[in-house]
Design an enzyme around this catalytic site. Sequence first.
Site, PDB file in Angstrom:
ATOM      1  N   ARG A 226      -2.806  -0.025   2.952  1.00  7.80           N
ATOM      2  CA  ARG A 226      -3.136  -2.159   3.410  1.00  7.80           C
ATOM      3  C   ARG A 226      -3.671  -1.697   1.847  1.00  7.80           C
ATOM      4  O   ARG A 226      -3.975  -1.209   0.947  1.00  7.80           O
ATOM      5  CB  ARG A 226      -4.357  -1.705   4.003  1.00  7.80           C
ATOM      6  CG  ARG A 226      -4.359  -2.018   5.357  1.00  7.80           C
ATOM      7  CD  ARG A 226      -3.482  -3.194   5.635  1.00  7.80           C
ATOM      8  NE  ARG A 226      -3.052  -3.039   7.533  1.00  7.80           N
ATOM      9  CZ  ARG A 226      -1.788  -2.711   7.646  1.00  7.80           C
ATOM     10  NH1 ARG A 226      -0.865  -1.900   7.271  1.00  7.80           N
ATOM     11  NH2 ARG A 226      -1.605  -3.143   9.325  1.00  7.80           N
ATOM     12  N   HIS A 274       6.666  -3.991   2.509  1.00  3.93           N
ATOM     13  CA  HIS A 274       5.952  -3.093   4.045  1.00  3.93           C
ATOM     14  C   HIS A 274       6.796  -2.812   5.098  1.00  3.93           C
ATOM     15  O   HIS A 274       6.587  -3.092   6.252  1.00  3.93           O
ATOM     16  CB  HIS A 274       4.713  -4.111   4.551  1.00  3.93           C
ATOM     17  CG  HIS A 274       4.094  -4.263   5.171  1.00  3.93           C
ATOM     18  ND1 HIS A 274       2.816  -4.545   5.584  1.00  3.93           N
ATOM     19  CD2 HIS A 274       3.933  -3.420   5.712  1.00  3.93           C
ATOM     20  CE1 HIS A 274       1.757  -3.915   6.633  1.00  3.93           C
ATOM     21  NE2 HIS A 274       2.544  -3.189   7.173  1.00  3.93           N
TER      22      HIS A 274
HETATM   23  P1  NAP Z   1      -5.550   7.229  12.331  1.00  8.69           P
HETATM   24  O1  NAP Z   1      -4.741   7.247  13.508  1.00  8.69           O
HETATM   25  O2  NAP Z   1      -6.827   5.777  12.888  1.00  8.69           O
HETATM   26  O3  NAP Z   1      -5.767   7.544  11.356  1.00  8.69           O
HETATM   27  C1  NAP Z   1      -6.610   7.071  10.138  1.00  8.69           C
HETATM   28  C2  NAP Z   1      -7.329   8.520   9.538  1.00  8.69           C
HETATM   29  O4  NAP Z   1      -8.304   7.907   8.228  1.00  8.69           O
HETATM   30  C3  NAP Z   1      -8.698   9.459  10.622  1.00  8.69           C
HETATM   31  O5  NAP Z   1      -7.993  10.976  10.041  1.00  8.69           O
HETATM   32  C4  NAP Z   1      -9.982   8.918  10.223  1.00  8.69           C
HETATM   33  O6  NAP Z   1     -10.807  10.597   9.629  1.00  8.69           O
HETATM   34  C5  NAP Z   1      -9.743   8.709   8.142  1.00  8.69           C
HETATM   35  N1  NAP Z   1     -10.587   8.214   8.009  1.00  8.69           N
HETATM   36  C6  NAP Z   1     -10.950   6.528   8.607  1.00  8.69           C
HETATM   37  N2  NAP Z   1     -12.452   5.983   7.691  1.00  8.69           N
HETATM   38  C7  NAP Z   1     -12.398   7.072   6.886  1.00  8.69           C
HETATM   39  C8  NAP Z   1     -13.165   7.090   5.863  1.00  8.69           C
HETATM   40  N3  NAP Z   1     -14.437   6.293   5.378  1.00  8.69           N
HETATM   41  N4  NAP Z   1     -12.943   8.085   4.910  1.00  8.69           N
HETATM   42  C9  NAP Z   1     -12.462   9.306   4.960  1.00  8.69           C
HETATM   43  N5  NAP Z   1     -11.008   9.360   6.516  1.00  8.69           N
HETATM   44  C10 NAP Z   1     -11.091   8.210   7.191  1.00  8.69           C
HETATM   45  O7  NAP Z   1      -4.444   5.868  12.295  1.00  8.69           O
HETATM   46  P2  NAP Z   1      -2.825   6.161  11.457  1.00  8.69           P
HETATM   47  O8  NAP Z   1      -2.260   6.037  12.750  1.00  8.69           O
HETATM   48  O9  NAP Z   1      -2.673   7.950  10.905  1.00  8.69           O
HETATM   49  O10 NAP Z   1      -2.141   5.244  10.401  1.00  8.69           O
HETATM   50  C11 NAP Z   1      -3.212   5.156   9.419  1.00  8.69           C
HETATM   51  C12 NAP Z   1      -2.993   3.337   8.261  1.00  8.69           C
HETATM   52  O11 NAP Z   1      -1.982   2.805   8.402  1.00  8.69           O
HETATM   53  C13 NAP Z   1      -2.733   2.301   9.263  1.00  8.69           C
HETATM   54  O12 NAP Z   1      -4.830   1.951   9.638  1.00  8.69           O
HETATM   55  C14 NAP Z   1      -2.372   0.963   9.003  1.00  8.69           C
HETATM   56  O13 NAP Z   1      -3.370   0.633   8.136  1.00  8.69           O
HETATM   57  C15 NAP Z   1      -1.401   1.622   8.031  1.00  8.69           C
HETATM   58  N6  NAP Z   1      -0.347   1.747   8.535  1.00  8.69           N
HETATM   59  C16 NAP Z   1       0.950   1.656   7.651  1.00  8.69           C
HETATM   60  C17 NAP Z   1       1.977   1.395   7.920  1.00  8.69           C
HETATM   61  C18 NAP Z   1       3.608   0.408   7.198  1.00  8.69           C
HETATM   62  O14 NAP Z   1       4.869   0.502   7.698  1.00  8.69           O
HETATM   63  N7  NAP Z   1       3.060   0.777   5.710  1.00  8.69           N
HETATM   64  C19 NAP Z   1       2.703   1.495   9.335  1.00  8.69           C
HETATM   65  C20 NAP Z   1       1.863   2.216   9.519  1.00  8.69           C
HETATM   66  C21 NAP Z   1       0.799   2.327  10.098  1.00  8.69           C
HETATM   67  P3  NAP Z   1     -10.446  10.869  10.893  1.00  8.69           P
HETATM   68  O15 NAP Z   1      -9.442  12.010  11.198  1.00  8.69           O
HETATM   69  O16 NAP Z   1     -11.842  12.080  10.730  1.00  8.69           O
HETATM   70  O17 NAP Z   1     -11.442  10.062  12.257  1.00  8.69           O
HETATM   71  C1  GLV Z   2       1.884  -1.200   9.616  1.00 12.83           C
HETATM   72  O1  GLV Z   2       1.306  -1.829   8.835  1.00 12.83           O
HETATM   73  C2  GLV Z   2       1.052  -0.995  11.123  1.00 12.83           C
HETATM   74  O2  GLV Z   2      -0.163  -0.754  10.874  1.00 12.83           O
HETATM   75  O3  GLV Z   2       1.360  -0.812  12.150  1.00 12.83           O
END
Ligand code: NAP
Ligand code: GLV
Length: 311
Positions: A226, A274
């Site tokens: 983000r 994005h």
């Molecule tokens: P997820 O499965 O919920 O994983 C989040 C990770 O972040 C987990 O490993 C979590 O730790 C860690 N985390 C959260 N808070 C933390 C903190 N304070 N300190 C250290 N680590 C922390 O999420 P995801 O599916 O991988 O997606 C992640 C993010 O990518 C989304 O929230 C979104 O903003 C972004 N995204 C962007 C796009 C794009 O097109 N640009 C697309 C999809 C997603 P734990 O494992 O210990 O819980």
């Molecule tokens: C995209 O940014 C997502 O959070 O899936």
Amino acid sequence: MTNVIFASTHDTTPQEWIAPLQRALPLAQISNWKDNAPPVDARFAVVWKPPHDLFLRETRLEAVFNLGAGVDALLQLPGLPADLPIFRLEDAGMSVQMAEYVLHALLRASRGFEQYQVQQRQRLWHPLPDIERESWPVGIMGTGLMGTRMAQTLAALEYPVATWSRRGKEIAGVHAYAGADEFPAFLARTRVLVNTLPLTPATQGILCRKTFEQLLPDACIINVARGEHLVEKDLLSMLDSGHLRGATLDVFAQEPLPSSHPFWDHPAITITPHVAAASLRGATIKQVAAKIQSLLNGVVPTGAVNRELGY
Ligand code: NAP
Ligand code: GLV
């Protein structure tokens, strides 16, 4: 009849989501959000960047399904009941796209493709020194669905990869760091810093001067999470001072990025709008429909957002 409302201010063609969702849930009534209309008393909402008054109007919701991984914007909406279950999208084809995106950004730097592009325009035949993977240690923030897939992909290509997350996660061939105490050690061994953290009060502004200063020299930043994770003025000043080598940015505090923004013209910044990982419609609808069906059968599906942690 179970009413489901589809609410997205992002999609100009909602029928492309509603029609297949209706086919996947034939016993439900799926309707599109309409501004200034009475409530449909929906039990479930399927949303992406929903209208600000969704929760003020639809007050009988039992669960919300987010058509993306990040729920940061959704959690800000007024009237969101504290106990309303929210389910985020789990992968649905996004993690492989994320791995491709990060690999592309890494290779442009580590394999010298940026320089070869310049050389081609000058008709120069000038091989750069051989690649040394150990000179490109990658550090991935977040070991969720996105971070894990990236770490596995880059480790398979023999880059030195480490991850950092709240609790730490074991991934074969990858060094895991966990928690605030281990953040400095993680940064100190990282040259390519990739952010895949969710946006929460604990992670907002984490890509700042203090973080950048602890990285190895000539470091690159890749932000696919983000825009609000990044302190923009810190990035600009550390690129301009030469402390950082470059940044690849997919997300921004203001989207679309305003045309007057200094990032556009910066020679060390690569911008994409994005698109690092799109929610693929087929896989997304299949997942959401299965989760709604699961709730209707009395079984709580995976992907519930922890409202205290904000992800
Ligand atoms: P997820 O499965 O919920 O994983 C989040 C990770 O972040 C987990 O490993 C979590 O730790 C860690 N985390 C959260 N808070 C933390 C903190 N304070 N300190 C250290 N680590 C922390 O999420 P995801 O599916 O991988 O997606 C992640 C993010 O990518 C989304 O929230 C979104 O903003 C972004 N995204 C962007 C796009 C794009 O097109 N640009 C697309 C999809 C997603 P734990 O494992 O210990 O819980
Ligand atoms: C995209 O940014 C997502 O959070 O899936």
